[in-house]
Design an enzyme around this catalytic site. Structure first.
Site, PDB file in Angstrom:
ATOM      1  N   GLU A   1       0.795  -1.217   0.000  1.00 46.03           N
ATOM      2  CA  GLU A   1       0.000   0.000   0.000  1.00 46.03           C
ATOM      3  C   GLU A   1       0.832   1.274   0.000  1.00 46.03           C
ATOM      4  OE1 GLU A   1      -2.587   0.117   3.415  1.00 46.03           O
ATOM      5  OE2 GLU A   1      -1.121  -0.865   4.706  1.00 46.03           O
TER       6      GLU A   1
ATOM      7  N   CYS B   1      -7.371  -5.781  -1.760  1.00 44.25           N
ATOM      8  CA  CYS B   1      -8.438  -5.584  -0.775  1.00 44.25           C
ATOM      9  C   CYS B   1      -8.938  -4.162  -0.700  1.00 44.25           C
ATOM     10  CB  CYS B   1      -7.977  -6.042   0.612  1.00 44.25           C
ATOM     11  SG  CYS B   1      -6.529  -5.163   1.205  1.00 44.25           S
TER      12      CYS B   1
END
Lengths: 561, 84
Positions: free
Chosen positions: A425, A496
């Site tokens: 991320e 996700c």
């Protein structure tokens, strides 16, 4: 005529109103000579009411679940307490009047006390007092409610006793003056899947019995006396909405694969037990992200190892498939006092997540030990958030080993081969994904943060939120590189972030080779359906085309936005 | 006599549903159970009294138990209030 309110349960319905008037039957004050007889009646109706409530509790436990059914236990306790009934007794004795009137007076007194409380939850409890007193009066009257409630119910508010009686074959929609998103009305409406709009000012005066109305609870609108054109329009909308819902239900129990047989697992993101319930209802094939920070919120001390263990074990016992537990990912943006993260200028770039955990080893070890213990004989995997350097990952893995050693010393069982993964991320992690792929068992791409950090945009900032886009080629390149690097080392690469629930980008992701998609429970069936309609072979060259497009606008056009 | 101070930190106030879980549990014990908020002390086995305390997020309350099974009572009742 258009009327607005607050939608608490989605859907569209065209039908006729059924007005539920307030319990306004005239209760006449009667003078009583034989006070003792009157008191005896009171004991009788108390027992009858308690029996009714026991039955209601058992019935609603099955219909709507223990949580909702608990309200009837509450009513029972309020009767057994005797505080309500003692006041009724007092009025009967002091004023020598009939119980019905005494009950009404008691009801008004207590309703007034509750309605004057500061807190909104407590104020809504007035409804419970009304419900209990109505019950007592109905028993006195020998009244069995034989009215079949049908059509679109219009009421001031609806008590638990009233809503529990709703039969979805007859009740098609709900309009009330009161009731928030978590009121009985809302919960029952969602459970029965009927459209409901609350907070409709003066509803009882706006509608008459038998009025034709359209409820569009997807847009929080009610249309009174719609014309032909309007009815036709909404009939169409309703058909589309219902068909979509039904077609999605078909995907419960189906496999997660493309139409040319490639498997792409659809998992669920969850933060708590309610999410888990929804994930199960929507046939998630596992948990792609368990956001554990919610376990740390709304309390005044750290969760213990046992608390961690029992929460994770609970999830493992209730769902099959992989369960990816992400270690604490919290920062200065969330208000959790005891954790000791001070207010920062830039919480998203600050002391958070893995940085906090590596600096607070005891807290970190406690959580890891809980995860390890729950991993014994289960499909639990552990994942580290916000990694931005190899050193961070290495330190985290050292602490993981320490936790394992402690458990061995304590003779507690755990999965010695637990899979260890990390979030991709930060741009750093994505750029170094070739190095990281050698050190973990899986990646999960967290697009929410990846986009913010890479395009350098705060998505909560109105002025620049339009720059926050997964269609910026930089993001797509980072995703492609991550997937390629991961596959070079034969590790699983999942996603996700919110991008994963955008059906228009799914073909591209599948073409790039994504292995798993994890989304919010309500999106699971939609994504499964989308995947089933994708041909992976044909999608492989989508990325090359995207590279040719270069700009956000052209890329969106290519992907048919 | 045993007591426990708790910060009630739940978003949802201590109204009928959560409080009835508490009262049901409290009734299982032989000891006296009381809840204190500020200067108000009420019988922990009476739902209406507890509702009148208007316990909401951020309130400090004290659970007091006195009797043979006071330890178990404090333990289990404290759990209910924190898990609510």
């Amino acid at each position: 005529m258009k009327i607005t309110g607050k939608s608490v349960s989605k859907g569209i319905i065209i039908g006729n109103t059924y007005i539920l008037k307030l319990q306004n039957q005239e209760i006449i004050k009667e003078n009583i000579i034989n006070v003792e007889e009157e008191i005896k009646k009171l004991n009788f109706i108390k027992e009858a009411a308690i029996k009714e409530l026991d039955d209601l509790y058992n019935f609603s436990k099955k219909e709507v679940g223990d949580n909702e059914a608990q309200i009837f236990i509450g009513h029972k306790l309020l009767l057994e307490d005797n505080e309500l009934l003692d006041r009724v007794k007092e009025i009967v004795i002091n004023e020598k009047v009939n119980i019905k009137w005494a009950i009404k007076k008691t009801e008004e007194e207590f309703v007034s006390i509750f309605r004057n409380m500061k807190n909104v939850y407590m104020r809504e409890r007035a409804t419970d007092i009304i419900d209990i007193c109505n019950r007592l009066i109905n028993i006195l009257d020998g009244q069995i409610d034989n009215n079949v409630l049908s059509g679109i119910i219009v009421a001031n508010e609806l008590t638990p006793s009233q809503t529990i009686k709703f039969d979805k074959r007859h009740v098609k929609g709900i309009i009330t003056e009161k009731g928030g998103i978590n009121s009985h009305v809302a919960i029952i409406a969602r459970m029965l899947e009927i459209p409901a709009i609350t907070n409709v000012k003066n509803a009882l005066n706006l509608f008459n019995d038998g009025d034709e109305v359209v409820i569009d609870a997807n847009s929080s609108i009610i249309i009174l006396n719609p014309d032909e054109k309007c009815i036709k329009h909404y009939r169409n909308l309703k058909n589309n909405f219902d068909l979509e819902k039904e077609s999605l239900k078909e995907y419960i129990g189906k496999n997660d694969e493309t139409n040319d047989g490639y498997k792409v697992k659809v998992l669920s993101n969850i933060a708590n037990i309610n999410d888990l319930k929804m994930a199960l209802e929507n046939d998630a094939k596992g948990i792609g992200l368990f956001r554990t920070e919610f376990m740390y919120m709304n309390r005044t001390s750290f969760p213990t190892e046992d608390e961690h263990y029992s929460s994770y074990k609970y999830i493992a016992e209730n769902i099959e498939g992989p369960i990816i537990i992400r270690t604490l990912d919290i920062g200065g943006d969330k208000k959790v006092d005891y954790i000791g993260i001070e207010k920062e200028e830039n919480p998203f770039l600050g002391y958070r997540a893995i940085r906090y955990c590596l600096d607070n080893e005891e807290v970190f070890v406690t959580q890891i030990k809980g995860i390890l213990r729950a991993s014994y004989n289960t499909n639990i995997k552990i994942m580290f958030p916000m990694i931005s350097s190899l050193e961070e990952l290495e330190r985290a893995k050292v602490i993981l080993e320490k936790a394992k050693e402690l458990l061995i010393k304590e003779e507690k069982l755990f999965n010695k081969d637990i899979e260890v993964g990390m979030m991709i991320e930060t741009p750093a992690a994505a750029i170094l994904s070739d190095i990281f792929a050698k050190e973990v068992d899986f990646f999960s791409i967290g697009t929410n943060d990846l986009i913010q950090y890479t395009v350098a945009v705060d998505r909560t900032n109105d002025k620049v939120e339009n720059l926050y886009s997964p269609h910026n080629l930089s993001i797509l390149r980072l995703i492609k590189n991550t997937i390629d690097n991961g596959h070079k080392e034969n590790i699983m690469v999942g996603m996700c972030g919110e991008v994963a629930s955008d059906s228009k980008i799914i073909p591209l992701l599948i073409g790039m080779g994504i292995d798993e998609i994890s989304v919010n429970p309500s999106k699971i069936l939609n994504i499964r359906k989308t995947i089933a309609n994708v041909n992976k072979e044909k999608s492989i060259n989508l990325y090359a085309q995207v590279e040719q497009c270069k700009t956000v606008e052209k890329i969106k056009k290519l992907l048919e936005y | 006599m045993k007591s426990n101070d708790i910060l009630y930190n739940n978003e949802i106030s201590f109204h009928v549903r959560p409080a009835s879980l508490f009262v049901n549990k409290a009734k299982e014990f032989m000891c006296d159970v009381k809840i204190k908020k500020g200067t108000n002390i009420v019988d922990g086995k009476k739902l209406m009294k507890i509702l009148m305390l208007e316990i909401e997020k951020g309130d400090f309350i004290q659970i007091i138990a006195e009797g043979i099974d006071e330890d178990k009572a404090i333990d289990e009742l404290s759990k209910i209030v924190s898990v609510c």
